[in-house]
Motif scaffolding. Structure first.
Motif, short mmCIF file in Angstrom:
data_model
loop_
_atom_site.label_atom_id
_atom_site.label_comp_id
_atom_site.label_asym_id
_atom_site.label_seq_id
_atom_site.Cartn_x
_atom_site.Cartn_y
_atom_site.Cartn_z
N ALA A 121 0.83 -1.21 0.00
CA ALA A 121 0.00 0.00 0.00
C ALA A 121 0.87 1.26 0.00
CB ALA A 121 -0.93 0.00 1.20
N PHE A 122 2.01 1.22 0.66
CA PHE A 122 2.92 2.37 0.66
C PHE A 122 3.81 2.36 -0.58
CE2 PHE A 122 1.68 2.89 5.02
CZ PHE A 122 1.91 4.21 5.30
N HIS A 123 4.12 1.19 -1.09
CA HIS A 123 5.05 1.10 -2.22
C HIS A 123 4.40 1.57 -3.52
CE1 HIS A 123 7.37 -0.87 -5.44
NE2 HIS A 123 8.39 -0.78 -4.62
N ALA A 124 3.14 1.21 -3.74
CA ALA A 124 2.50 1.46 -5.03
C ALA A 124 2.35 2.95 -5.37
CB ALA A 124 1.14 0.76 -5.08
N PRO A 125 1.81 3.80 -4.49
CA PRO A 125 1.61 5.20 -4.91
C PRO A 125 2.89 5.97 -5.13
CG PRO A 125 1.05 4.92 -2.59
CD PRO A 125 1.27 3.55 -3.15
N TYR A 126 3.94 5.66 -4.37
CA TYR A 126 5.18 6.42 -4.52
C TYR A 126 5.89 6.11 -5.84
CZ TYR A 126 5.04 8.29 0.19
OH TYR A 126 4.68 9.00 1.32
N LYS A 127 5.52 5.04 -6.52
CA LYS A 127 6.14 4.71 -7.80
C LYS A 127 5.51 5.45 -8.97
CE LYS A 127 9.44 1.91 -6.74
NZ LYS A 127 10.85 2.26 -7.05
N VAL A 128 4.30 5.96 -8.78
CA VAL A 128 3.59 6.55 -9.92
C VAL A 128 3.15 7.99 -9.68
CG1 VAL A 128 2.76 4.32 -10.72
CG2 VAL A 128 1.38 5.63 -9.12
N MET A 129 3.13 8.45 -8.44
CA MET A 129 2.53 9.76 -8.19
C MET A 129 3.39 10.90 -8.72
SD MET A 129 3.09 10.26 -4.12
CE MET A 129 4.72 10.44 -3.41
N PHE A 130 4.68 10.67 -9.02
CA PHE A 130 5.53 11.72 -9.58
C PHE A 130 5.58 11.70 -11.10
CE2 PHE A 130 7.62 11.00 -5.37
CZ PHE A 130 7.25 12.20 -4.80
N VAL A 201 -3.13 -2.08 -7.42
CA VAL A 201 -3.81 -1.25 -8.41
C VAL A 201 -4.61 -0.14 -7.73
CG1 VAL A 201 -5.53 -1.27 -10.26
CG2 VAL A 201 -3.90 -3.14 -10.07
N GLU A 202 -5.24 -0.46 -6.60
CA GLU A 202 -6.03 0.54 -5.87
C GLU A 202 -5.16 1.70 -5.39
OE1 GLU A 202 -8.94 0.72 -1.92
OE2 GLU A 202 -7.46 -0.90 -2.17
N PHE A 203 -4.04 1.38 -4.76
CA PHE A 203 -3.18 2.45 -4.26
C PHE A 203 -2.38 3.10 -5.38
CE2 PHE A 203 -4.26 0.44 -0.30
CZ PHE A 203 -4.26 1.48 0.60
N ASN A 204 -2.20 2.41 -6.49
CA ASN A 204 -1.66 3.06 -7.67
C ASN A 204 -2.62 4.13 -8.17
OD1 ASN A 204 0.15 3.03 -10.27
ND2 ASN A 204 -1.94 2.76 -11.00
N ALA A 205 -3.91 3.81 -8.17
CA ALA A 205 -4.92 4.80 -8.56
C ALA A 205 -4.93 5.98 -7.60
CB ALA A 205 -6.29 4.14 -8.63
N LEU A 206 -4.73 5.70 -6.31
CA LEU A 206 -4.64 6.79 -5.34
C LEU A 206 -3.44 7.69 -5.63
CD1 LEU A 206 -5.53 8.19 -2.70
CD2 LEU A 206 -4.14 6.50 -1.46
N PHE A 312 -10.89 6.60 -7.84
CA PHE A 312 -9.59 7.30 -7.89
C PHE A 312 -9.16 7.57 -9.33
CE2 PHE A 312 -8.54 5.32 -3.56
CZ PHE A 312 -9.02 6.44 -2.90
N TYR A 313 -9.34 6.59 -10.21
CA TYR A 313 -8.93 6.79 -11.60
C TYR A 313 -9.80 7.86 -12.28
CZ TYR A 313 -5.48 3.06 -12.03
OH TYR A 313 -4.35 2.29 -11.92
N ILE A 314 -11.08 7.85 -12.04
CA ILE A 314 -11.97 8.85 -12.63
C ILE A 314 -11.64 10.24 -12.09
CG2 ILE A 314 -14.37 9.63 -12.81
CD1 ILE A 314 -15.20 6.69 -12.81
#
Length: 332
Positions: A121-130, A201-206, A312-314
């Motif tokens: 959950a912590f790893h996923a968003p930090y890989k894509v949010m930038f 995928v959920e936290f990637n969308a976040l 989140f994606y929408i």
């Protein structure tokens, strides 16, 4: 004169004999033709017939997907991420190696599943949010020029990044699941892998939603830290007794839905030995889940995870379209 008459025989008045100097070019060329009026053109109809963008939507999607792949694959899959996931997997195998099925091992299994949830959950968003803030200026310039549709850019970028971020969870779980002796057979393993991938995928969308909202490195990092730590603190794992007015905040924690789904899979697929002071030989899975806070069925938690992912994606697309659009945007 004959030659001149041949050259200008298309005039309405025949050409006179070419004689004195007093005959000018106007007499030689004949009467001036009147300009025909311009045809009336319905510009709205002409504009409707012209395509919005120079390429079709499919060509836009394929081209943008190739560009996103060339820019992003080495930032998600690299030696640093490989070393991190390998080290974490080794630590998990050492700490939770072949956890048993006795009454005393129930809490250890809960901790293992919770750590697995927290890590990804912590790893996923930090890989894509930038990724969106890093391309902000380029995307604004290209949108203002009308090179492609924003939806094609957004879908291509998300579609390319999803398989990349799902590779490491599959590799980790293939090792950790069997080394730690998790419950069940192939069905439990497939269910655990599916839940973990849905969480990624959920936290990637976040992370995408946060990146499209802030669109700057410092703001994105701050907003993501606030959201994740808020869900972690109010989830109820570290403190079951929240203030009376904040008891409802535990339902905002996305970690809980993944953790409860994993608990439902593992504690319903294997029997555990009852404590010595009990008259029964096996522990009741329903009682174990109730003590952990599981209140719904497995399909309900999966539905919540999928719903949050779609929201989140929408929201990320709407934020990218309306909150961060250029000054002069091409029609889309």
């Amino acid at each position: 004169a004959a030659a001149a008459g041949c050259c200008f025989s298309d005039t309405s008045v025949p050409v006179q004999a070419f004689g004195g100097k007093d005959q000018g070019m106007a007499e030689l060329m004949g009467p001036r033709r009147e300009k025909s009026p311009l045809p009336s053109i319905d510009w709205r109809e002409q504009r409707a017939n012209v395509p919005y963008f120079p390429a079709s939507y499919q060509q836009q999607f394929v081209t943008l997907a190739r560009r996103s792949w060339s820019h992003r694959w080495d930032k998600i899959i690299n030696r640093y991420t490989t070393a991190e996931v390998t080290a974490i997997s080794m630590f998990m195998c050492v700490i939770w190696f072949q956890v048993g099925f006795s009454f005393h091992d129930i809490e250890r299994r809960k901790a293992l599943l919770y750590f697995l949830t927290q890590y990804w959950a912590f790893h996923a968003p930090y890989k894509v949010m930038f990724s969106f803030p890093s391309e902000r200026d380029v995307v604004r310039r290209e949108r203002a020029s009308g090179w492609y549709s924003l939806s094609a850019y957004y879908l291509a970028k998300c579609a390319v990044e999803l398989p990349l971020i799902c590779l490491f969870p599959c590799a980790m779980l293939a090792v950790v699941y069997w080394m730690c002796g998790m419950a069940g057979g192939l069905w439990a393993f497939a269910s655990t892998l599916a839940i973990v991938l849905l969480t990624v995928v959920e936290f990637n969308a976040l992370g995408v939603a946060i990146g499209c909202t802030a669109m700057s490195y410092q703001h994105t990092l701050t907003l993501c830290a606030i959201c994740l730590l808020m869900m972690l603190m109010f989830g109820g794992f570290y403190s079951r007794r929240l203030p009376a007015g904040l008891a409802w905040t535990r339902y905002l924690s996305l970690f809980n839905y993944t953790w409860y789904a994993l608990l439902a899979v593992h504690f319903n697929s294997h029997t555990y030995h009852a404590p010595p002071y009990s008259n029964e030989t096996e522990s009741d899975p329903g009682q174990i889940l109730a003590e952990a806070g599981v209140e719904m069925e497995l399909c309900s938690y999966i539905t919540i995870i999928l719903t949050a992912t779609g929201v989140f994606y929408i929201y990320g697309y709407l934020a990218l379209r309306h909150l961060n659009k250029p000054d002069s945007e091409y029609r889309e």
